[in-house]
Design a protein around this motif. Structure first.
Motif, PDB file in Angstrom:
ATOM      1  N   GLU A  57       0.950  -1.224  -0.013  1.00 62.07           N
ATOM      2  CA  GLU A  57       0.110  -0.250  -0.165  1.00 62.07           C
ATOM      3  C   GLU A  57       0.894   1.237   0.014  1.00 62.07           C
ATOM      4  OE1 GLU A  57      -3.297   0.141   2.369  1.00 62.07           O
ATOM      5  OE2 GLU A  57      -4.460  -0.790   1.024  1.00 62.07           O
ATOM      6  N   PHE A  58       2.128   1.312   0.683  1.00 64.81           N
ATOM      7  CA  PHE A  58       2.635   2.561   0.610  1.00 64.81           C
ATOM      8  C   PHE A  58       3.160   2.926  -0.602  1.00 64.81           C
ATOM      9  CE2 PHE A  58       6.277  -0.378   1.045  1.00 64.81           C
ATOM     10  CZ  PHE A  58       7.426   0.194   0.410  1.00 64.81           C
TER      11      PHE A  58
ATOM     12  N   ARG B  86       1.335   2.523  -3.275  1.00 62.49           N
ATOM     13  CA  ARG B  86       0.138   2.853  -4.017  1.00 62.49           C
ATOM     14  C   ARG B  86       0.085   4.376  -3.319  1.00 62.49           C
ATOM     15  NH1 ARG B  86      -4.664  -0.895  -2.996  1.00 62.49           N
ATOM     16  NH2 ARG B  86      -3.570  -2.066  -4.762  1.00 62.49           N
ATOM     17  N   GLY B  87       0.056   4.586  -2.008  1.00 64.25           N
ATOM     18  CA  GLY B  87       0.090   5.754  -1.529  1.00 64.25           C
ATOM     19  C   GLY B  87       0.791   6.809  -2.182  1.00 64.25           C
ATOM     20  N   ALA B  88       2.209   6.700  -2.499  1.00 65.45           N
ATOM     21  CA  ALA B  88       3.023   7.193  -2.935  1.00 65.45           C
ATOM     22  C   ALA B  88       2.610   7.841  -4.263  1.00 65.45           C
ATOM     23  CB  ALA B  88       4.483   6.901  -3.158  1.00 65.45           C
ATOM     24  N   MET B  89       2.035   6.828  -5.286  1.00 69.06           N
ATOM     25  CA  MET B  89       1.538   7.118  -6.401  1.00 69.06           C
ATOM     26  C   MET B  89       0.470   8.175  -6.190  1.00 69.06           C
ATOM     27  SD  MET B  89       1.373   3.376  -8.086  1.00 69.06           S
ATOM     28  CE  MET B  89       2.742   2.729  -8.940  1.00 69.06           C
ATOM     29  N   VAL B  90      -0.434   8.162  -5.168  1.00 69.38           N
ATOM     30  CA  VAL B  90      -1.604   8.813  -5.232  1.00 69.38           C
ATOM     31  C   VAL B  90      -1.134  10.313  -4.759  1.00 69.38           C
ATOM     32  CG1 VAL B  90      -3.870   9.375  -4.060  1.00 69.38           C
ATOM     33  CG2 VAL B  90      -3.219   7.016  -4.651  1.00 69.38           C
TER      34      VAL B  90
END
Lengths: 326, 614, 303
Positions: free
Chosen positions: C193-194, C196-200
């Protein structure tokens, strides 16, 4: 059907890999310095004759043409002929002048087919020895992480993996063969000649099996279903032999697939030391004699063996753990 | 089945003064403190306690499965009068035979490399070697049928990974009951399951209790589930039994302060009535985010070759500025895929996602990066969603660095301000997040998301890893931040009670579609789709249900998103389905007052009502 | 519910250190690691300083003192030649120690090379997936399928084996395994998830790959690469033994042993003594490498 599609896909990929390998080896052999014809014809041969032979053999054509011809030959099952070996008897070449014509030279395929069974025999025996040494130690270590069996596995595999095969071969030959006269060492004169090389090779392979097994058995033993199996009423023997070993055999299979070329390297050196007439010795001699067709042939055959072994490994792994199907 | 006939009223299981301590790194801690209780044959006793109350240790102590750092220091566990602690041989003879155990993690409970059937047979023959393999197989298949596993005879030959979570839990029930045990210990068995599946399992367990007369110790962490499941409920708190009563009495007259607090803390679905939450927003403004006909397909390679998974199909809704928009659905309904589409992590295959007038789905990568400053995501997993090697301050500054905002000093100040605002304080600035609790980590995530000052915050199951108290605190924080910064929220959740508490409008998803979109209380008091009613009927609550499971609860499993039926995806499980549903897929239609539902019965219902303005 | 959850109200043990430091300190706590480190350090110190301070030139021949046995191992031994001399009277101890220098030099640089190449391949392959992955992985497969020993002896056999050539050839043989390992750990990190978090948040792929994922996946792989230093040292000595390694008169383990083999029956120490040195060095490296590998495994299993 699933199996058929899997095989078709993997064989196709495999063919591509073998093609790439042959292209790399072929190109490499033609760009490195050193003219094979000079070797083949002998040091005394006049320049004109060398050029003539080279022309006849197509060695002065552009590389892609040579490669095309070569691949066309492979497709028809023809790996070409050795540059230096006659159809029968020892290798020719050296300083003497000997105008060997093509018909007299040995077929690469025959040379490989003659020696490969010897190597397979050596490889299988050493694999058997390795498993006998490594499986008990690895499994025991994995069942008792951090305790004595685990430490034993660690130290033993660290020492085994640190024994260079050629040195161990020399030392064991000196001890077991020369001093104690227990086993024959040099050459081949029956099955007994396979034992010592197989032991050396087994010691080279065993640490990898030990290490993989300790890690995977310990990992499986931490799984939830192992804990629950005891609560479900299964005995410890059932848990270890039916479930833990089954699950930890998949990483072991994968190891065999990936480490194939390491095994091959070991075979090569050991055959050289013990003068064991297998594929490895053939390879070393081929390199020393710049026998390009033979080197290419061996590379292709071994790459194909690598591909096939990996397909078999994956099939076995899938049979054990059906989740791996894809 | 095997109770002692000489003393029919005697307890099957008697736990006397059981004490368990944990010893790790020199710290000694009492996990179970002097526990005593009795369980009669055929009785179902629920044990409830929050995490840390020692309930799992109790369950495992009963079956002799103790982690190495745990030790029983006193008391006895009497099974039919004999002590299991002292008589280890007796205990191991009973394991799996007379005393069966089911855990909360059905996915990891069986060997993944052997078929479910082979393992059921193996287990039965391990504890009852006198039974032939053939008989064992027949019995296993019979029981698989009894727990309603479809086409049990062929499922018998399938592997654990081919079972869904709910089916696997049923298989584990078979595994437990196959040896006709006298006692079944069920440790948190419904916890990982969706509410409708959990409700099915509970129902099944009660039926089996009647049919096979097995006594059940039902351990769980949800009070409503415990009361539903058991004849009596025993409350465990900090390793001690604080009270034990029948389910009805426990709810109506709790004796212990802890139980009372537990009941008071439970959020309600209907009890507060229509409190006017819906009226807060002005709907005539331009929508902040407008989702139309969004679809996403994934290609997978299955056993039968390539297949297309229709993860998201017809999703439609509007989110207005200042909304608290909820998206609810069970696992596999496509809400995670939808989240990836809404946040631009993936592009939709059809439809549009208009955010402030621009389509997120087709924006160029550079433009999308700029848009990201105005919408942010807070993820579910408090432990996996933070970069493990960055300090807390760096984590919050990272978005500013990415977008090149401010000088070093400004970024530092803004990050500190954000940390203070979410209640973390800036003294943690230079530490790694390793020491933070789940709640603190979620606050950190919120701080990271809001430092860019976005307009829209998407909360993907942000609260699901937190306990009730911590959830409440974070919801307060969200409200405060909304008042201060004017955020709009989208809450993606499986938790109906949470959604009921905070959301102004709610979309319900089933198999990739929005089947209902309605204001909060309309959805809870007058749902327009039968699936919504099923969800409501299965929601764990102590309240008098508006929708009874007997009328609404679904049988069977949702169809696979790979081969969807032609008509309404819900038709196969719908109690009201008629032939049109099998042919045609209903679209969302208005039910007046901003409420929409995708069901053919809506028109019939709304034509009967007075015409309303859409 | 785990024990950790149950004891969550206890003061949490301070674990807020980076992954590399954790692996290192856990490995260092093991006896086997300390043994390995001690032996290895002693050998390295000897290899650096003995040939310098003893004043014995490992290539200097002295026919008068040829074939002297090691101390206590036969007639004519002397403390000045602790491991004896070879058929040309050269000192075996300094020859072995100089051989160790070359062996370490080649082992370490080869490993660095193959980890670097493999890590980059794996990083791109695992991060981008799709076509990039397919192409890179086919390449990796092909490289794995070429029997490296054949390629190595072919290249070195037909051209002149220089140290850079040896490093390059050996480096080629090792990277595919690193590419595979790296690819699978990048793939598993990438799903987390982290990321994905950075992508967002809007982070570029480049930023995610090099500032988030690489620092996380490289140390565990690099630590275990210690084991490959030993493997490559063996490989180097094998080449030397076949006459395809660093060429005489430069002493290497391989060429010393190959030489000594001819005198095996009357001067067994020439072939065996350098081997003992090599085995000691390799064992010490392998002990350290295995401890690091175990520390990594246990940290990952517990985390």
């Amino acid at each position: 059907m699933f199996i058929a599609r899997f095989l078709a896909r993997r064989l196709l990929q495999g063919a591509l890999i073998v093609f790439l390998v042959s292209a790399v080896i072929f190109t490499l052999l033609r760009v490195v310095p050193g003219d094979p014809v000079r070797l083949m014809a002998g040091g005394m041969a006049p320049e004109a004759l060398i050029e003539q032979i080279a022309e006849e053999m197509g060695l002065r054509d552009p590389i892609y043409q040579q490669f095309g011809r070569y691949v066309w030959g492979i497709v028809q099952g023809d790996l070409g002929q050795s540059f230096v070996r006659p159809a029968s008897g020892a290798a020719v070449g050296g300083a003497s002048f000997d105008d060997s014509t093509r018909s007299e030279r040995a077929e690469v395929w025959d040379l490989i087919a003659q020696t490969a069974p010897m190597t397979v025999q050596l490889a299988l025996l050493s694999m058997l020895f390795a498993l006998i040494i490594a499986v008990p130690i690895g499994v025991w270590g994995g069942l008792r992480p951090g305790r004595f069996p685990d430490k034993l596995a660690l130290y033993l595999s660290s020492v085994f993996v640190s024994l260079p095969n050629f040195w161990l071969g020399i030392v064991l030959a000196l001890l077991l063969s020369v001093k104690l006269k227990l086993l024959p060492a040099i050459g081949y004169g029956g099955f007994a000649y396979t034992i010592l090389p197989a032991i050396v090779l087994a010691i080279e392979i065993a640490p990898f099996i030990i290490r993989t097994l300790t890690v995977s058995v310990a990992g499986v033993m931490r799984e939830n279903f192992i804990d629950i199996a005891a609560v479900r009423g299964l005995t410890r023997n059932q848990i270890i032999f039916r479930h833990a070993l089954r699950n930890s055999s998949v990483p072991l299979l994968n190891l065999l697939g990936v480490q194939f070329s390491m095994l091959l390297g070991g075979v090569l050196v050991i055959e050289f030391i013990f003068d064991y007439p297998g594929l490895g010795l053939l390879t070393i001699n081929a390199v020393m004699q710049r026998d390009f067709p033979l080197i290419q042939g061996i590379a292709i055959v071994t790459a194909a063996a690598f591909v096939l072994i990996n397909i078999i490994v994956d099939l076995c792994a899938t049979a054990i753990d059906p989740r791996l199907e894809y | 089945m095997s109770t002692d006939p000489s003393s029919p009223g005697a307890a099957l299981l008697s736990v006397r003064n059981l004490t368990v301590v944990a010893q790790s790194e020199g710290v000694r801690r009492t996990i179970l403190d002097d526990i005593s209780f009795d369980l009669k044959p055929r009785q179902i006793l629920s044990v409830i306690g929050e995490s840390g109350s020692g309930k799992t240790v109790l369950a495992r102590a009963l079956v002799g499965w103790m982690a190495p750092q745990l030790k029983i220091t006193g008391g006895e566990i009497l099974f039919k009068g004999r002590d299991l602690i002292r008589d280890r041989a007796y205990a191991s003879r009973l394991a799996g035979r007379e005393i069966a155990y089911i855990g909360g993690n059905p996915a990891g409970a069986l060997d993944p490399t052997m078929t479910v059937g082979a393992q059921l047979v193996e287990k039965l023959r391990a504890v009852r070697p006198d039974i032939s393999a053939k008989d064992a197989q027949d019995k296993a298949i019979r029981l698989l049928e009894a727990v309603k596993i479809p086409s049990a005879a062929s499922r018998f030959h399938e592997y654990p990974f081919q079972y869904s979570g709910g089916m696997m839990q049923r298989a584990m029930i078979v595994d437990a009951l196959i040896s006709d045990p006298a006692l079944l210990i069920a440790d948190n068995i419904t916890q990982p399951l969706d509410v409708t599946v959990a409700a099915q399992i509970l129902k099944l367990m009660r039926e089996l209790n009647e049919k096979f007369s097995t006594a059940i110790l039902f351990i769980c962490s949800s009070l409503p589930v415990a009361c539903d499941a058991g004849d009596e409920v025993m409350v465990l708190h900090a390793g001690e039994v604080v009270e034990r009563q029948t389910s009805a009495d426990l709810v109506s007259q709790p004796q212990h302060g802890y139980t009372r607090a537990l009941i008071a803390e439970l959020p309600t679905l209907w009890a507060n009535g229509k409190d006017g939450r819906d009226e807060r927003q002005d709907r005539n403004r331009q929508a902040l985010m407008s989702v139309r006909g969004v679809a996403k397909f994934y290609e997978t390679r299955g056993k039968a070759g390539k297949a297309v998974v229709q993860a998201v199909r017809n999703v439609e809704f509007d989110v207005f500025p200042g909304d608290n928009f909820g998206i609810v659905g069970e696992s596999g309904c496509g809400k995670s895929s939808l989240m990836r589409l809404l946040t631009g992590l993936e592009r939709p295959d059809a439809g549009s996602i208009i955010f402030e007038g621009e389509d997120v789905g087709t924006a160029s990568p550079a433009r999308l990066r700029q848009l990201r400053r105005r919408f942010q995501l807070v993820l579910q997993d408090p432990f996996g969603s933070l970069p493990p090697q960055s300090s807390i301050g760096d984590i919050v500054e990272e978005p500013l660095k990415i977008h090149g905002i401010g000088t070093k000093k400004e970024r530092h100040d803004r990050a500190r301000a954000a940390l203070n605002e979410v209640g973390l304080g800036d003294r943690l600035y230079d530490q790694l997040p390793t020491g933070l609790s789940a709640g603190q980590r979620q606050r950190l995530q919120v701080a990271r998301a809001m430092v860019l000052e976005p307009r829209l915050l998407i909360m993907d199951e942000t609260l699901s890893a937190l306990d009730q108290t911590e959830q409440g605190k974070l919801l307060d924080l969200f409200g405060r931040l909304q008042a201060q910064h004017g955020f709009t929220y989208i809450f993606i959740s499986h938790d109906l009670t949470m959604v009921r508490q905070v959301c102004s409008r709610i979309a319900v998803m089933y198999l990739g579609e929005t089947v209902e979109v309605a204001p909060n209380e309309r959805m809870f008091f007058d749902p327009g789709h039968p699936y919504t009613r099923a969800l409501l009927s299965a929601a764990p609550t102590l309240e008098e249900r508006r929708y009874r499971p007997e009328d609404c609860l679904l049988e069977g499993e949702p169809p696979s998103p790979i081969d969807l039926p032609p008509g309404c995806a819900f038709a196969g499980r719908c109690p009201h389905a008629f032939d049109r549903c099998q042919r045609e897929n209903p679209a969302l239609v208005s039910r007046a007052d901003q409420a929409l539902a995708a069901c053919f019965l809506v028109n019939a219902a709304s034509t009967a009502k007075a015409p309303a303005d859409a | 519910m785990s024990i950790q959850e149950m004891t969550s109200d206890l003061p949490a043990p301070r674990k807020d250190r980076k992954i590399a430091a954790r692996i290192w300190s856990q490995a260092y706590a093991a006896t086997e690691f300390k043994i390995g480190l001690a032996v290895f350090s002693a050998l390295v110190v000897a290899a650096i300083f003995y040939p310098m301070f003893s004043g014995i030139d490992p290539t200097k021949m002295a026919i008068s003192s040829k074939l002297l046995p090691p101390v206590f191992m036969g007639e004519g031994w002397s403390w000045a030649r602790p491991l004896g001399t070879d058929q040309l009277g050269r000192d075996m101890l300094s020859r072995s120690l100089v051989g160790l220098r070359y062996s370490l030099l080649i082992g370490v640089s080869t490993t660095v090379l193959m980890v670097a190449v493999g890590a980059m391949m794996g990083l791109f392959s695992g991060y981008f997936g799709g076509k990039v992955d397919t192409v890179l992985m086919r390449l990796t497969d092909a490289q794995l399928a070429i029997p490296m020993i054949i390629l190595a002896i072919t290249i070195l056999g037909v051209s002149r084996p220089t140290i850079p050539a040896i490093i390059l050839v050996l480096g080629l043989s090792g990277w595919p395994i690193y590419a595979r390992v790296m690819r699978s750990s990048v793939m598993s990190e990438r799903k987390k998830e982290f990321v994905r978090g950075a992508m967002v948040l809007g982070a570029t792929d480049w930023r995610i790959m090099f500032t988030l994922i690489l620092p996380l996946v490289l140390p565990p792989i690099a630590f275990v690469a210690v084991l490959d230093i030993a493997r490559m040292m063996i490989f180097e000595s094998v080449l030397g033994f076949l006459g395809l390694g660093v060429q005489p008169p430069t002493p290497t383990f391989g060429n010393i042993i190959a030489d000594g083999r001819k005198y095996l029956l009357n001067a067994w120490w020439i072939a065996t003594m350098p081997g003992v040195f090599l085995v000691l060095t390799l064992t010490s490296i392998n002990l350290m490498g295995s401890s690091l590998e175990r520390a990594r495994n246990s940290i990952y299993a517990g985390a």
